[in-house]
Design a protein around this motif. Structure first.
Motif, PDB file in Angstrom:
ATOM      1  N   GLY A  68      -5.378  -6.933   0.804  1.00 49.50           N
ATOM      2  CA  GLY A  68      -4.410  -6.913  -0.287  1.00 49.50           C
ATOM      3  C   GLY A  68      -2.988  -6.749   0.178  1.00 49.50           C
ATOM      4  O   GLY A  68      -2.057  -6.775  -0.633  1.00 49.50           O
ATOM      5  N   GLU A  77       0.815  -1.223   0.000  1.00 53.48           N
ATOM      6  CA  GLU A  77       0.000   0.000   0.000  1.00 53.48           C
ATOM      7  C   GLU A  77       0.848   1.274   0.000  1.00 53.48           C
ATOM      8  O   GLU A  77       0.334   2.369  -0.263  1.00 53.48           O
ATOM      9  N   SER A 118      -6.463  -2.120  -0.625  1.00 55.68           N
ATOM     10  CA  SER A 118      -7.609  -1.248  -0.395  1.00 55.68           C
ATOM     11  C   SER A 118      -7.870  -1.163   1.097  1.00 55.68           C
ATOM     12  O   SER A 118      -7.529  -2.071   1.864  1.00 55.68           O
ATOM     13  N   GLY A 157      -2.420   1.718  -4.122  1.00 56.44           N
ATOM     14  CA  GLY A 157      -1.977   0.714  -5.071  1.00 56.44           C
ATOM     15  C   GLY A 157      -2.938  -0.446  -5.193  1.00 56.44           C
ATOM     16  O   GLY A 157      -4.147  -0.263  -5.333  1.00 56.44           O
ATOM     17  N   THR A 158      -2.403  -1.657  -5.118  1.00 57.40           N
ATOM     18  CA  THR A 158      -3.224  -2.855  -5.270  1.00 57.40           C
ATOM     19  C   THR A 158      -3.968  -3.223  -3.989  1.00 57.40           C
ATOM     20  O   THR A 158      -4.793  -4.137  -3.994  1.00 57.40           O
ATOM     21  N   SER A 190       4.817   2.452  -7.669  1.00 58.86           N
ATOM     22  CA  SER A 190       3.541   1.742  -7.806  1.00 58.86           C
ATOM     23  C   SER A 190       3.691   0.506  -8.683  1.00 58.86           C
ATOM     24  O   SER A 190       3.146  -0.565  -8.378  1.00 58.86           O
ATOM     25  N   ARG A 191       4.408   0.653  -9.797  1.00 54.05           N
ATOM     26  CA  ARG A 191       4.617  -0.480 -10.688  1.00 54.05           C
ATOM     27  C   ARG A 191       5.378  -1.598 -10.003  1.00 54.05           C
ATOM     28  O   ARG A 191       5.074  -2.787 -10.167  1.00 54.05           O
ATOM     29  N   ALA A 201       3.159  -3.283  -7.301  1.00 55.72           N
ATOM     30  CA  ALA A 201       2.079  -4.100  -7.860  1.00 55.72           C
ATOM     31  C   ALA A 201       2.532  -5.531  -8.116  1.00 55.72           C
ATOM     32  O   ALA A 201       1.714  -6.462  -8.122  1.00 55.72           O
ATOM     33  N   GLU A 202       3.836  -5.719  -8.304  1.00 57.01           N
ATOM     34  CA  GLU A 202       4.381  -7.054  -8.568  1.00 57.01           C
ATOM     35  C   GLU A 202       4.905  -7.737  -7.305  1.00 57.01           C
ATOM     36  O   GLU A 202       5.321  -8.901  -7.356  1.00 57.01           O
TER      37      GLU A 202
END
Length: 406
Positions: A191, A50, A163, A160-161, A109-110, A113-114
């Protein structure tokens, strides 16, 4: 496939070593931390996907006076260490402008996300899937005004991914049952994840590394330059990866890299698990800037951002404040406490350094992950392997190149 030498046996170095072994490389890893004192093994255990906003931001800069240790906050700028932190904070200010912050958030962020998919794959590969707990985490406030403002800000934040949503009545009841102070509000993140036990993770990574044919040597490691090529003293290898945290500065200096890293020191106290619920995810006590994590056999409270030399003496007042927070909140954690301090490797823009050296043809690096070393370890290992294999990396690495500090 060639022989790769890795300097640094923390979670990033081990993750890179495992990914390289899987790709068919021979790997020798130099580890100077036999006592597991590094931040890799003393952190909050939180897979913090996050945290997509770099801490180099004008919002954070403006909040500094209220966050200082002397004001009861978590940020320490020790006067005796001014020669260390003043140049760093000057660079941090330069990295906090709107344009650089926006670019940094996109890049981070990228990467984040991984992070969790990479950890899922890694714990499966090392045969320890139960080490990854995907139960999210809780953020709580005790003051009603702070709760209103905090929940409002988190609801509007880019996470990000992950919540965040208001905690359920059951969550609030569990938080209330933990201590004497009842929460005025709380948010539950989904998440995000947690490592169930850092000691077990270290053991599982070491075992998997050895089982796949990796060689681990206890020692510091030293780079030797021969023209455009780098070797490690005493180790014959074709390619070299530096994953040595704050030590990376001294390692890379003879090669010509000037790395503006600082030891961002964190503190924790641990005690026997006692009455802390085993299934409760990490809990952030926002007003105390403290995160409490239940591991297999212990419970840990962690906090503080202290800019100093890595080897400067620890400040016992920070451990005492953590223990006071625990007592004042009435948390079911009692001593004797085990005290720890570790130096997170942090760069001024709060982005890691991941890339290939422009000073040597066979030198690579992956360090400077600040608070996100554990979170980003598995995906960083994958990216290192893609680089060394000469493949196009699955994420753009230009934002993480050391040349950004030239």
């Amino acid at each position: 496939m060639g022989h790769v030498g890795i300097i640094g046996g923390g979670v990033v170095g081990l993750s890179a070593g495992l990914a390289l072994l899987k790709a068919g490389h021979r790997v020798t890893l130099l580890d100077n931390d036999p006592g597991a004192a590094a931040p890799s093994w003393g952190n909050a255990g939180h897979i913090a996907v996050e945290q997509v906003a770099p801490l180099a931001s004008m919002e954070q800069v403006r909040s500094v006076p209220g966050r200082l240790f002397a004001a009861g906050g978590p940020l320490a700028l020790p006067p005796r260490e001014i020669a260390t932190w003043l140049p760093f904070t000057t660079r941090l200010l330069g990295a906090s402008g709107a344009k650089r912050f926006a670019a940094g958030r996109t890049a981070l962020s990228r990467l984040l996300a991984e992070a969790l998919p990479a950890w899922r794959a890694q714990v499966e590969e090392i045969g320890a899937p139960d080490l990854l707990r995907e139960g999210g985490h809780l953020v709580t406030w005790l003051d009603e005004r702070a709760a209103r403002e905090g929940t409002r800000d988190l609801a509007a934040a880019d996470t990000g991914t992950a919540s965040a949503a208001p905690a359920s009545a059951a969550d609030l009841a569990r938080l209330s049952a933990l201590g004497a102070a009842h929460p005025a509000g709380a948010m539950r993140f989904t998440g995000t994840a947690q490592i169930a036990d850092l000691d077990e993770l270290r053991g599982a990574l070491h075992a998997a590394f050895a089982a796949r044919g990796g060689t681990r040597i206890e020692g510091e490691g030293r780079l030797v330059r021969e023209g455009r090529r780098i070797s490690i003293a005493g180790v014959e290898c074709d390619q070299v990866v530096v994953c040595a945290g704050v030590r990376s500065v001294a390692l890379l200096a003879p090669v010509g890299h000037k790395v503006p890293i600082i030891a961002e020191r964190g503190y924790h106290v641990r005690a026997d698990a006692q009455h802390w619920p085993e299934d409760l995810p990490p809990v952030v006590y926002e007003e105390r800037a403290m995160i409490v994590t239940r591991y297999r056999t212990c419970v840990q409270a962690a906090s503080f951002v202290e800019f100093a030399r890595a080897d400067a003496p620890a400040d016992p007042r920070k451990w005492a404040r953590l223990e006071r927070h625990i007592a004042e909140l009435g948390l079911p954690i009692t001593g004797p406490f085990q005290r720890w301090m570790g130096a997170r490797p942090t760069l001024p823009d709060y982005l890691p350094a991941i890339g290939r050296s422009d000073r040597a043809d066979n030198l690579y690096y992956a360090f400077g992950h600040q608070h996100l070393g554990l979170t980003l370890a598995a995906v960083t290992g994958r990216l290192v392997t893609e680089m060394l294999d000469g493949r196009r990396t699955s994420l753009p690495l230009a934002p993480f190149a050391l040349s950004r500090f030239a």
